[in-house]
Design a protein around this motif. Sequence first.
Motif, mmCIF file in Angstrom:
data_model
loop_
_atom_site.group_PDB
_atom_site.id
_atom_site.type_symbol
_atom_site.label_atom_id
_atom_site.label_comp_id
_atom_site.label_asym_id
_atom_site.label_seq_id
_atom_site.Cartn_x
_atom_site.Cartn_y
_atom_site.Cartn_z
ATOM 1 N N ILE A 97 0.842 -1.200 0.000
ATOM 2 C CA ILE A 97 0.000 0.000 0.000
ATOM 3 C C ILE A 97 0.874 1.246 0.000
ATOM 4 O O ILE A 97 1.792 1.374 0.799
ATOM 5 N N ILE A 98 0.551 2.172 -0.898
ATOM 6 C CA ILE A 98 1.306 3.421 -0.973
ATOM 7 C C ILE A 98 0.499 4.624 -0.495
ATOM 8 O O ILE A 98 1.060 5.654 -0.156
ATOM 9 N N LYS A 99 -0.843 4.494 -0.426
ATOM 10 C CA LYS A 99 -1.688 5.638 -0.038
ATOM 11 C C LYS A 99 -2.976 5.124 0.558
ATOM 12 O O LYS A 99 -3.570 4.179 0.043
ATOM 13 N N THR A 100 -3.401 5.716 1.657
ATOM 14 C CA THR A 100 -4.700 5.393 2.248
ATOM 15 C C THR A 100 -5.476 6.677 2.512
ATOM 16 O O THR A 100 -4.894 7.741 2.707
ATOM 17 N N THR A 101 -6.777 6.530 2.519
ATOM 18 C CA THR A 101 -7.656 7.618 2.935
ATOM 19 C C THR A 101 -8.624 7.052 3.962
ATOM 20 O O THR A 101 -9.273 6.029 3.709
ATOM 21 N N ILE A 102 -8.677 7.683 5.113
ATOM 22 C CA ILE A 102 -9.579 7.277 6.181
ATOM 23 C C ILE A 102 -10.657 8.340 6.333
ATOM 24 O O ILE A 102 -10.348 9.531 6.465
ATOM 25 N N ALA A 144 1.535 6.824 2.601
ATOM 26 C CA ALA A 144 1.014 8.174 2.777
ATOM 27 C C ALA A 144 -0.461 8.038 3.177
ATOM 28 O O ALA A 144 -1.116 7.042 2.856
ATOM 29 N N ARG A 145 -0.981 9.056 3.887
ATOM 30 C CA ARG A 145 -2.351 8.928 4.382
ATOM 31 C C ARG A 145 -2.940 10.290 4.675
ATOM 32 O O ARG A 145 -2.236 11.223 5.041
ATOM 33 N N GLU A 146 -4.253 10.351 4.529
ATOM 34 C CA GLU A 146 -4.995 11.470 5.090
ATOM 35 C C GLU A 146 -6.199 10.904 5.821
ATOM 36 O O GLU A 146 -6.667 9.819 5.497
ATOM 37 N N THR A 147 -6.619 11.631 6.825
ATOM 38 C CA THR A 147 -7.812 11.271 7.588
ATOM 39 C C THR A 147 -8.713 12.490 7.609
ATOM 40 O O THR A 147 -8.268 13.582 7.980
ATOM 41 N N VAL A 148 -9.963 12.285 7.213
ATOM 42 C CA VAL A 148 -10.890 13.405 7.163
ATOM 43 C C VAL A 148 -12.183 13.057 7.886
ATOM 44 O O VAL A 148 -12.607 11.897 7.898
ATOM 45 N N GLN A 149 -12.763 14.058 8.497
ATOM 46 C CA GLN A 149 -14.069 13.883 9.116
ATOM 47 C C GLN A 149 -15.133 14.258 8.106
ATOM 48 O O GLN A 149 -15.021 15.279 7.425
ATOM 49 N N VAL A 150 -16.158 13.423 8.018
ATOM 50 C CA VAL A 150 -17.263 13.642 7.094
ATOM 51 C C VAL A 150 -18.574 13.649 7.879
ATOM 52 O O VAL A 150 -18.636 13.142 8.999
ATOM 53 N N SER A 151 -19.599 14.188 7.280
ATOM 54 C CA SER A 151 -20.871 14.273 8.006
ATOM 55 C C SER A 151 -21.625 12.947 8.026
ATOM 56 O O SER A 151 -22.402 12.694 8.947
ATOM 57 N N ALA A 152 -21.398 12.091 7.032
ATOM 58 C CA ALA A 152 -22.087 10.800 6.992
ATOM 59 C C ALA A 152 -21.354 9.865 6.041
ATOM 60 O O ALA A 152 -20.651 10.314 5.136
ATOM 61 N N LEU A 153 -21.547 8.566 6.263
ATOM 62 C CA LEU A 153 -20.978 7.531 5.407
ATOM 63 C C LEU A 153 -22.075 6.537 5.044
ATOM 64 O O LEU A 153 -23.121 6.487 5.703
ATOM 65 N N PRO A 154 -21.853 5.704 4.020
ATOM 66 C CA PRO A 154 -22.871 4.726 3.624
ATOM 67 C C PRO A 154 -23.295 3.834 4.791
ATOM 68 O O PRO A 154 -22.467 3.466 5.637
ATOM 69 N N LYS A 155 -24.566 3.528 4.819
ATOM 70 C CA LYS A 155 -25.161 2.668 5.853
ATOM 71 C C LYS A 155 -24.948 3.212 7.267
ATOM 72 O O LYS A 155 -24.990 2.468 8.241
ATOM 73 N N ASN A 156 -24.707 4.512 7.365
ATOM 74 C CA ASN A 156 -24.528 5.190 8.655
ATOM 75 C C ASN A 156 -23.385 4.621 9.494
ATOM 76 O O ASN A 156 -23.443 4.644 10.725
ATOM 77 N N VAL A 157 -22.339 4.123 8.833
ATOM 78 C CA VAL A 157 -21.174 3.612 9.564
ATOM 79 C C VAL A 157 -20.327 4.782 10.043
ATOM 80 O O VAL A 157 -20.534 5.931 9.657
ATOM 81 N N ASN A 158 -19.336 4.479 10.874
ATOM 82 C CA ASN A 158 -18.486 5.519 11.458
ATOM 83 C C ASN A 158 -17.105 5.624 10.834
ATOM 84 O O ASN A 158 -16.393 6.582 11.090
ATOM 85 N N VAL A 159 -16.721 4.621 10.022
ATOM 86 C CA VAL A 159 -15.391 4.623 9.425
ATOM 87 C C VAL A 159 -15.439 3.946 8.041
ATOM 88 O O VAL A 159 -16.157 2.969 7.850
ATOM 89 N N GLU A 160 -14.675 4.503 7.121
ATOM 90 C CA GLU A 160 -14.486 3.921 5.798
ATOM 91 C C GLU A 160 -13.028 4.193 5.405
ATOM 92 O O GLU A 160 -12.507 5.274 5.685
ATOM 93 N N ILE A 161 -12.393 3.194 4.792
ATOM 94 C CA ILE A 161 -11.001 3.355 4.384
ATOM 95 C C ILE A 161 -10.832 2.848 2.962
ATOM 96 O O ILE A 161 -11.314 1.769 2.615
ATOM 97 N N SER A 162 -10.129 3.638 2.137
ATOM 98 C CA SER A 162 -9.767 3.210 0.792
ATOM 99 C C SER A 162 -8.249 3.218 0.689
ATOM 100 O O SER A 162 -7.566 3.920 1.453
ATOM 101 N N VAL A 163 -7.709 2.413 -0.243
ATOM 102 C CA VAL A 163 -6.256 2.331 -0.386
ATOM 103 C C VAL A 163 -5.857 2.268 -1.856
ATOM 104 O O VAL A 163 -6.642 1.867 -2.719
#
Length: 126
Positions: free
Chosen positions: A72-77, A102-121
């Motif tokens: 993994i070279i990049k993640t987004t949380i 490398a990574r960034e973490t951002v706060q969002v107002s909502a995610l699918p299915k009302n979950v609290n965390v989502e990560i892509s790589v």
Amino acid sequence: MKTIINTNNSPAPIGPYSQAVAAGGLLFVSGQIPMNPETGDVVTTGITDEAIQVMENLKAILVEAGVNFDDIIKTTIFLTDMQTFAQVNEVYGSYFTANFPARETVQVSALPKNVNVEISVIALKA
């Protein structure tokens, strides 16, 4: 040319997208949420358990693509509450040993299915 990556060991996409796409020596993994691939249920037993499920879902896709967390070279949380950052970061960090991506973490107002965390790589795919 692109190659579509899908596995039954990670939740099926809930929209018109693939779990991952390999192209140009890179693997782009779609954001994973804390959904159990066997039951289709969202994990709701706390942010630590949610983060573990997300990382396990990512791991299943990486394995299917023939890569691992070292590639993994990049993640987004994405978090719905930045107050949960420490717990998610602890789980996330346990899946890496060195040469962190490398990574960034951002706060969002909502995610699918009302979950609290989502990560892509994004990973290297030789």
